[in-house]
Scaffold this motif. Structure first.
Motif, PDB file in Angstrom:
ATOM      1  N   GLU A 103      25.963  13.135  62.426  1.00  0.00           N
ATOM      2  CA  GLU A 103      26.760  14.059  61.934  1.00  0.00           C
ATOM      3  C   GLU A 103      26.617  14.795  60.017  1.00  0.00           C
ATOM      4  O   GLU A 103      26.839  15.411  58.814  1.00  0.00           O
ATOM      5  N   SER A 104      27.166  13.286  59.656  1.00  0.00           N
ATOM      6  CA  SER A 104      26.912  13.074  58.257  1.00  0.00           C
ATOM      7  C   SER A 104      25.264  12.796  57.858  1.00  0.00           C
ATOM      8  O   SER A 104      25.307  11.973  56.433  1.00  0.00           O
ATOM      9  N   GLY A 105      24.648  12.451  58.114  1.00  0.00           N
ATOM     10  CA  GLY A 105      23.019  12.454  58.478  1.00  0.00           C
ATOM     11  C   GLY A 105      23.338  10.555  57.860  1.00  0.00           C
ATOM     12  O   GLY A 105      21.456  10.639  57.556  1.00  0.00           O
ATOM     13  N   ILE A 106      24.434  10.106  58.438  1.00  0.00           N
ATOM     14  CA  ILE A 106      22.970   8.596  58.110  1.00  0.00           C
ATOM     15  C   ILE A 106      22.991   7.894  60.023  1.00  0.00           C
ATOM     16  O   ILE A 106      23.752   7.780  60.502  1.00  0.00           O
ATOM     17  N   PRO A 107      21.091   7.536  59.912  1.00  0.00           N
ATOM     18  CA  PRO A 107      21.114   7.161  60.926  1.00  0.00           C
ATOM     19  C   PRO A 107      21.604   6.243  61.586  1.00  0.00           C
ATOM     20  O   PRO A 107      22.219   5.165  60.394  1.00  0.00           O
ATOM     21  N   CYS A 108      21.913   5.792  62.508  1.00  0.00           N
ATOM     22  CA  CYS A 108      23.301   5.033  63.333  1.00  0.00           C
ATOM     23  C   CYS A 108      22.466   4.393  64.872  1.00  0.00           C
ATOM     24  O   CYS A 108      22.168   5.036  65.383  1.00  0.00           O
ATOM     25  N   VAL A 109      22.575   2.601  65.118  1.00  0.00           N
ATOM     26  CA  VAL A 109      22.346   2.484  66.427  1.00  0.00           C
ATOM     27  C   VAL A 109      23.638   1.991  66.875  1.00  0.00           C
ATOM     28  O   VAL A 109      24.637   0.873  66.179  1.00  0.00           O
ATOM     29  N   GLY A 110      24.136   2.516  67.776  1.00  0.00           N
ATOM     30  CA  GLY A 110      25.098   2.651  68.623  1.00  0.00           C
ATOM     31  C   GLY A 110      25.248   4.277  69.278  1.00  0.00           C
ATOM     32  O   GLY A 110      24.846   4.830  68.598  1.00  0.00           O
ATOM     33  N   PRO A 111      25.411   4.265  70.741  1.00  0.00           N
ATOM     34  CA  PRO A 111      25.466   5.799  71.268  1.00  0.00           C
ATOM     35  C   PRO A 111      26.386   5.973  71.414  1.00  0.00           C
ATOM     36  O   PRO A 111      27.442   5.358  70.475  1.00  0.00           O
ATOM     37  N   LYS A 112      26.398   7.495  71.117  1.00  0.00           N
ATOM     38  CA  LYS A 112      27.334   8.627  70.709  1.00  0.00           C
ATOM     39  C   LYS A 112      28.544   8.179  72.081  1.00  0.00           C
ATOM     40  O   LYS A 112      28.996   8.084  73.426  1.00  0.00           O
ATOM     41  N   MET A 113      29.906   8.303  71.634  1.00  0.00           N
ATOM     42  CA  MET A 113      31.292   8.576  71.960  1.00  0.00           C
ATOM     43  C   MET A 113      30.763   9.284  74.086  1.00  0.00           C
ATOM     44  O   MET A 113      31.440   8.441  74.375  1.00  0.00           O
ATOM     45  N   ALA A 114      30.090  10.699  74.388  1.00  0.00           N
ATOM     46  CA  ALA A 114      30.643  10.445  75.876  1.00  0.00           C
ATOM     47  C   ALA A 114      29.958   9.110  76.241  1.00  0.00           C
ATOM     48  O   ALA A 114      30.165   8.959  77.491  1.00  0.00           O
ATOM     49  N   ALA A 115      28.780   8.725  75.762  1.00  0.00           N
ATOM     50  CA  ALA A 115      28.461   7.805  76.537  1.00  0.00           C
ATOM     51  C   ALA A 115      28.510   6.542  76.461  1.00  0.00           C
ATOM     52  O   ALA A 115      28.697   5.405  77.702  1.00  0.00           O
ATOM     53  N   ALA A 116      29.486   6.596  75.530  1.00  0.00           N
ATOM     54  CA  ALA A 116      30.169   5.158  75.435  1.00  0.00           C
ATOM     55  C   ALA A 116      31.271   4.516  76.602  1.00  0.00           C
ATOM     56  O   ALA A 116      31.947   3.879  76.970  1.00  0.00           O
ATOM     57  N   GLN A 117      31.686   5.918  77.912  1.00  0.00           N
ATOM     58  CA  GLN A 117      32.330   6.210  78.413  1.00  0.00           C
ATOM     59  C   GLN A 117      31.911   4.854  79.552  1.00  0.00           C
ATOM     60  O   GLN A 117      32.355   4.428  80.133  1.00  0.00           O
ATOM     61  N   LEU A 118      30.343   4.961  79.546  1.00  0.00           N
ATOM     62  CA  LEU A 118      29.997   3.311  80.373  1.00  0.00           C
ATOM     63  C   LEU A 118      30.907   2.025  79.878  1.00  0.00           C
ATOM     64  O   LEU A 118      30.857   1.584  81.131  1.00  0.00           O
TER      65      LEU A 118
END
Ligand code: AMP
Ligand code: GLY
Length: 459
Positions: A103-118
């Motif tokens: 959201e802040s425009g910084i590319p990131c390696v790591g899943p978003k919250m919804a997928a982190a539920q796995l």
């Protein structure tokens, strides 16, 4: 042209690494190796990252320029001009740090919250596995103790009881008898040993076999789903050794050592893993329209009926990372950019021919209570001579004296990861290098990777 080379023509990158474990030291070290990286900002990092070339530790609370309002990690990333962020541990991912970075425009390696539920919910991950046909044990989910105990009576033992939520590795009980299963239910649901994480439990069929860990890079996003370019790239199979003592005895720990690759995993087994675990997982991520640009960890039981998935972690494993990353024969930053920017489908992962053996050294008393502040001595020549690399975990620099000293600050203090062209050579190197590491109360297993060292899943 690989993305890293492309970016090299434009600028020298600064990369942020979130976390403070041995895994994050290995990640920061591998990132710092890249020719296009100028600086690695480790938040908060540890005593290992502090002494790594190009790496700088930044304390989230003590850096002095954090203002209220914007997320502190984002403030540091902007202040330090980071154009990529790699999130190591599960907690910030489960709390939505990847969402905030994007959201802040910084590319990131790591899943978003919804997928982190796995990883954050066993119930969620089992539902996902069953929905998309990932090979795994049968299971049922319970929110009432009475219903859980009734099911155990009908089902019988052995059976595996799992707290639904994140429990720092303490939420799973393999129960050999019905009595053990009842007391695990009581312990997790009633006595609150793992807090709210145990309010809901999953009861799973017991699987017999030996375990492996397969880490993989994943790039699934709205765009990759639209263009059909979603991708998953598995790494070489690795194995963790979770029990404290030689011969897979004693209590469970966060991991006492890892090896990579695992010689007893055949190509046929990996083929079955790809067909029955890896591909259905990628399909599920796409069908669920997850934004998963990060790493995934498959905890796999090799049963007589083939590989079965025990769990997902939405990050790299610790200590597997310390054994896997040194074998990468490609630019890790290139892979991270490919994950974040959706070109992983085009990425070819090459691996060094050889083996890594990576025993962990822990503080005396771990996994129960242990002292902190013991001075760590490392004979660098002994380590180098044995083609080894020390990755620090619970180790920090103490600044009381003129020369800062590396001291213990956690249960798992460091990991000594050594290379060899054969498994035996890697093993000799790792244990040879360990002779140069000492601190009061230091303890390590002497059988990492040897026959009989892996948990066999036998009760
Ligand atoms: P998990 O967090 O689900 O991977 O479980 C932690 C550990 O418990 C695994 O690494 C296994 O050693 C053991 N375990 C979990 N599920 C099972 C199962 N269905 N059968 C046998 N052992 C299991
Ligand atoms: N080595 C297992 C984990 O990272 O959870």
């Amino acid at each position: 042209m690989p993305l890293a080379e492309h970016f090299a023509n434009i600028f020298d990158m600064n990369v942020m690494v979130v976390g403070s474990g041995g895994r994050e030291h290995a990640i920061a070290w591998k990132i710092a190796e890249s020719a296009i990286v100028e600086k690695v900002i480790c938040v908060p990092g540890n005593g290992g990252t502090a002494s790594e070339p190009k790496c700088v530790n930044v304390d989230l609370n003590g850096c002095g320029y954090i203002k209220s309002g914007e997320n502190p990690y984002v403030q540091i990333a902007k202040h330090e001009d980071c154009s990529l962020c790699v999130i190591g541990p599960e907690e910030p991912l489960a709390n939505g740090l990847a969402d905030i970075f994007w959201e802040s425009g910084i590319p990131c390696v790591g899943p978003k919250m919804a997928a982190a539920q796995l990883e954050a919910s066993k119930d969620f991950s089992k539902e996902f596995m069953q929905k998309y046909g990932v090979a795994c044990a049968q299971s049922r989910t319970f929110t009432s103790k009475e219903a859980a105990n009734e099911y155990i009576k009908q089902h019988g033992a052995p059976v595996v009881i799992k707290a639904d939520g994140l429990a720092a590795g303490k939420g799973v009980v393999v129960a050999a008898s019905e009595e053990d299963a009842f007391s695990a239910v009581e312990d997790l649901m009633e006595s609150g040993r793992v807090g709210d994480a145990g309010k809901k439990i999953v009861i799973e069929d017991y699987l017999q076999g030996v375990e492996i860990s397969v880490l993989a890079a994943v790039s699934v996003s709205e765009k990759s789903i639209e263009y059909g370019t979603s991708a998953i790239v598995p790494f070489l199979p690795a194995r963790d050794h979770k029990r404290l003592l030689d011969g897979a005895k004693g209590p469970n720990t966060g991991g006492m050592g890892a090896i990579c690759p695992v010689e007893d995993v055949s190509e046929k087994t990996m083929e079955l893993f790809r067909k029955n675990c890896l591909e259905p997982t990628l399909n599920g991520l796409i069908q669920e329209k997850f934004d998963y640009r990060g790493f995934i960890f498959f905890g796999v039981m090799l049963t007589k009926d083939g590989p079965k998935l025990l769990e997902y972690n939405v990050r790299l494993g610790d200590p597997e990372t310390q054994a896997v990353l040194p074998l990468m024969d490609f630019d890790f930053v290139d892979m991270c950019l490919a994950i974040a920017h959706g070109t992983l489908f085009n990425f070819s992962a090459k691996w060094k021919k050889g083996f890594q053996v990576a025993p962990v050294v822990v503080s005396g008393g771990y996994p129960e209570s242990y002292p902190k502040g013991n001075v760590i001595s490392i004979d660098k020549r002994q380590v180098r001579k044995n083609k080894a690399k020390i990755f620090a975990a619970g180790a920090v620099f103490e600044n009381h004296s003129k020369t800062p000293q590396l001291v213990t600050n956690g249960g798992r203090v460091l990991c000594c990861s050594a290379f060899g062209k054969t498994f035996n050579a890697a093993w000799e190197n790792a244990y040879g290098a360990l002779k140069g590491v000492s601190f009061e109360g230091a303890f390590h297993r002497n059988d990492i990777g040897l026959p009989g060292a892996a948990e066999s899943g036998e009760l």
